[in-house]
Motif scaffolding. Structure first.
Motif, PDB file in Angstrom:
ATOM      1  N   TRP A 256      45.288  38.775  36.276  1.00 47.26           N
ATOM      2  CA  TRP A 256      44.153  38.056  36.861  1.00 47.26           C
ATOM      3  C   TRP A 256      43.331  37.388  35.761  1.00 47.26           C
ATOM      4  O   TRP A 256      42.893  36.230  35.904  1.00 47.26           O
ATOM      5  CB  TRP A 256      43.290  39.045  37.647  1.00 47.26           C
ATOM      6  CG  TRP A 256      42.142  38.430  38.379  1.00 47.26           C
ATOM      7  CD1 TRP A 256      42.134  37.882  39.623  1.00 47.26           C
ATOM      8  CD2 TRP A 256      40.792  38.297  37.889  1.00 47.26           C
ATOM      9  NE1 TRP A 256      40.885  37.421  39.943  1.00 47.26           N
ATOM     10  CE2 TRP A 256      40.033  37.664  38.898  1.00 47.26           C
ATOM     11  CE3 TRP A 256      40.158  38.654  36.703  1.00 47.26           C
ATOM     12  CZ2 TRP A 256      38.679  37.377  38.750  1.00 47.26           C
ATOM     13  CZ3 TRP A 256      38.810  38.366  36.548  1.00 47.26           C
ATOM     14  CH2 TRP A 256      38.087  37.750  37.571  1.00 47.26           C
ATOM     15  N   ASP A 259      45.030  34.216  34.273  1.00 48.36           N
ATOM     16  CA  ASP A 259      44.938  33.005  35.081  1.00 48.36           C
ATOM     17  C   ASP A 259      43.586  32.316  34.948  1.00 48.36           C
ATOM     18  O   ASP A 259      43.411  31.201  35.449  1.00 48.36           O
ATOM     19  CB  ASP A 259      45.185  33.336  36.560  1.00 48.36           C
ATOM     20  CG  ASP A 259      46.669  33.489  36.872  1.00 48.36           C
ATOM     21  OD1 ASP A 259      47.491  32.934  36.119  1.00 48.36           O
ATOM     22  OD2 ASP A 259      46.997  34.162  37.860  1.00 48.36           O
ATOM     23  N   ARG A 260      42.631  32.968  34.286  1.00 44.99           N
ATOM     24  CA  ARG A 260      41.271  32.427  34.197  1.00 44.99           C
ATOM     25  C   ARG A 260      40.779  32.235  32.766  1.00 44.99           C
ATOM     26  O   ARG A 260      39.697  31.686  32.558  1.00 44.99           O
ATOM     27  CB  ARG A 260      40.301  33.359  34.956  1.00 44.99           C
ATOM     28  CG  ARG A 260      40.519  33.291  36.462  1.00 44.99           C
ATOM     29  CD  ARG A 260      40.004  34.506  37.186  1.00 44.99           C
ATOM     30  NE  ARG A 260      40.200  34.356  38.633  1.00 44.99           N
ATOM     31  CZ  ARG A 260      41.344  34.580  39.261  1.00 44.99           C
ATOM     32  NH1 ARG A 260      42.407  34.983  38.567  1.00 44.99           N
ATOM     33  NH2 ARG A 260      41.454  34.410  40.564  1.00 44.99           N
TER      34      ARG A 260
END
Length: 471
Positions: A256, A259-260
């Motif tokens: 997660w 992806d950021r």
């Protein structure tokens, strides 16, 4: 939907049984060799044969599967893996052990390839992301669960090896009872050498190599380290179980974040923190078991994601047609690391003591962080909005690039095709072999029809002139 559920249950059952038996055997061997008083460097040479065999099997076993068919190949490879597991207690010759480890690695890789080709056939564009995630969870859970079997007997005796062989053989049953027809294994239409991949995505290749050093050393030598530093068999089973479970739990939060945030920065932080955690494992050998367990879980939870980040960074540099070719190159880089890591670590353990294992891993992880800084200085990292979606990867099971959700060239196969009834030729029923009708030519597969257009695709650009010249 009913056919899909039936096929998935069979596939996941076989996958789980194989991984339980194999992961249990790897830890069992490390303990047995330690109890027999074998020196660490010899253990490292024996255990590393598994990694070499696994890489060879990953690259070439599909040819055997394609030649003799899935069911025959699956039965043969499972029998060989089980036979290798049963032979260990019958001999004390380390050279034979090395050969058996190589056979075990090759056959397990072939078994995973066979199962994964069925997964590829069952998957569709609508469900392959879910299947991929379920595959990851099942693999991690089975690998962790296999560790809990360690405390059920004496590693010196044959009983635990028989138990491991039984799990591997049991993996044949679900797929053998399934009515699915064998799917096709298509040959890769695009090849990419490791040197070419290194020019395109140097950070990804080196990170995969570092991931191989860590995971190869971890599975081969941590049970030995635990035994040499005073842990009992039931503690070692918990030690390994909790660390693998930590790897599963950390995979999705770190994904997660990847992806950021720019992935090279994530890799840098992961390597620095994992290096510190590795040093902490070396410093806590005399502490209570709980502190040692926490230190190992932190290390495994962080460092186990290095290979997944390497895959993500590499795929950011590729188009969808290059994912399968790049995956093979990364697996080879990982395999080279998984061979080198146990050899170097075991030699240092013999010379400087068990703690040298984690000192060596700390050096490897910090060196990876330094190389990441160098790549960031030389080439600006890829912007976050240009990154592909992060997908966790488990190289010790295998790679399934065909159902990787990023692979846009994936072609659906209707599930009914895998359960269709094979018509029986009337000539065969009558027994008249002289008047058998010739079989019609099979239709040309879509992948073959597009071969002529492969040459028209632009060749990959080098790291310096690529418009996606991130790390």
């Amino acid at each position: 939907m009913r056919l899909l559920m039936i096929s998935l249950l069979a596939l996941f059952a076989s996958l789980t049984l194989l991984i339980v038996g194999n992961s249990f055997l790897i830890t069992l061997l490390g303990l047995r060799f330690s109890l027999l008083g074998i020196d660490a460097s010899t253990i490292g040479m024996v255990m590393v044969c598994y990694s070499a065999g696994f890489v060879v099997g990953s690259l070439y076993a599909d040819r055997i599967v394609r030649r003799v068919g899935h069911i025959r190949a699956f039965a043969v490879f499972a029998a060989l893996a089980a036979m290798a597991a049963l032979i260990y207690p019958l001999t004390y010759n380390v050279w034979y052990w090395g050969i058996l480890r190589g056979i075990g690695g090759l056959t397990i890789a072939a078994l995973f390839i066979t199962i994964e080709s069925w997964f590829s056939a069952v998957a569709t564009n609508a469900n392959r992301s879910k299947i991929f995630s379920m595959y990851q969870i099942a693999a991690y859970s089975a690998a962790a669960g296999g560790q809990l079997l360690i405390g059920n007997g004496n590693p010196i005796n044959y009983a635990l090896f028989t138990l491991s062989a039984l799990f591997i053989i049991a993996g044949i049953i679900p797929l053998s009872l399934s009515r699915m027809h064998s799917p096709e294994i298509s040959e890769a239409t695009q090849k990419m050498s490791l040197l070419q991949l290194l020019r395109l995505a140097p950070l990804g290749v080196v990170a995969a190599f570092t991931g191989g050093i860590f995971l190869g050393s971890f599975y081969s030598l941590v049970p030995l380290f635990a035994s040499l530093t005073g842990l009992e068999n039931n503690q070692i089973s918990i030690y390994m179980f909790a660390s693998i479970l930590a790897a599963m739990l950390c995979a999705w939060p770190i994904g997660w974040i990847c992806d950021r945030v720019q992935r090279s920065y994530v890799l840098l932080v992961i390597c620095v923190l994992a290096g510190l955690a590795s040093a902490a494992n070396a410093l806590t050998v005399n502490d209570p078991f709980t502190w040692r367990l926490i230190a190992l879980c932190v290390l495994m939870g962080l460092a186990s994601t290095v290979y997944s980040i390497a895959v993500a960074i590499t795929n950011d540099m590729m188009d969808s047609s290059q994912i399968i070719a790049a995956s093979s190159g990364l697996l080879l880089s990982y395999g080279l690391g998984s061979v080198l890591g146990p050899l170097v670590s075991s030699a240092l353990m013999e010379r400087f003591g068990p703690e040298a294992l984690f000192h060596t891993l700390a050096v490897a992880l910090v060196s990876m962080a330094v190389f990441t800084l160098y790549r960031q200085y030389r080439v600006p990292p890829m912007p976050v909005d240009a990154q592909e979606h992060f997908i966790p990867a488990i190289p010790d099971v295998h790679v399934i690039p065909e159902i990787d959700p990023r692979n846009e060239e994936f072609v659906d196969t209707p599930i009914e095709e895998l359960f269709r009834e094979e018509p029986t030729s009337p000539e065969v029923e009558s027994g008249d072999e002289g008047e058998l009708m010739a079989k019609p030519e099979p239709p040309v597969a879509e992948s073959e029809s597009t071969d002529s257009t492969e040459a028209e695709r632009p060749h990959p650009q080098t790291d310096e002139d690529s418009p996606r010249n991130g790390n």
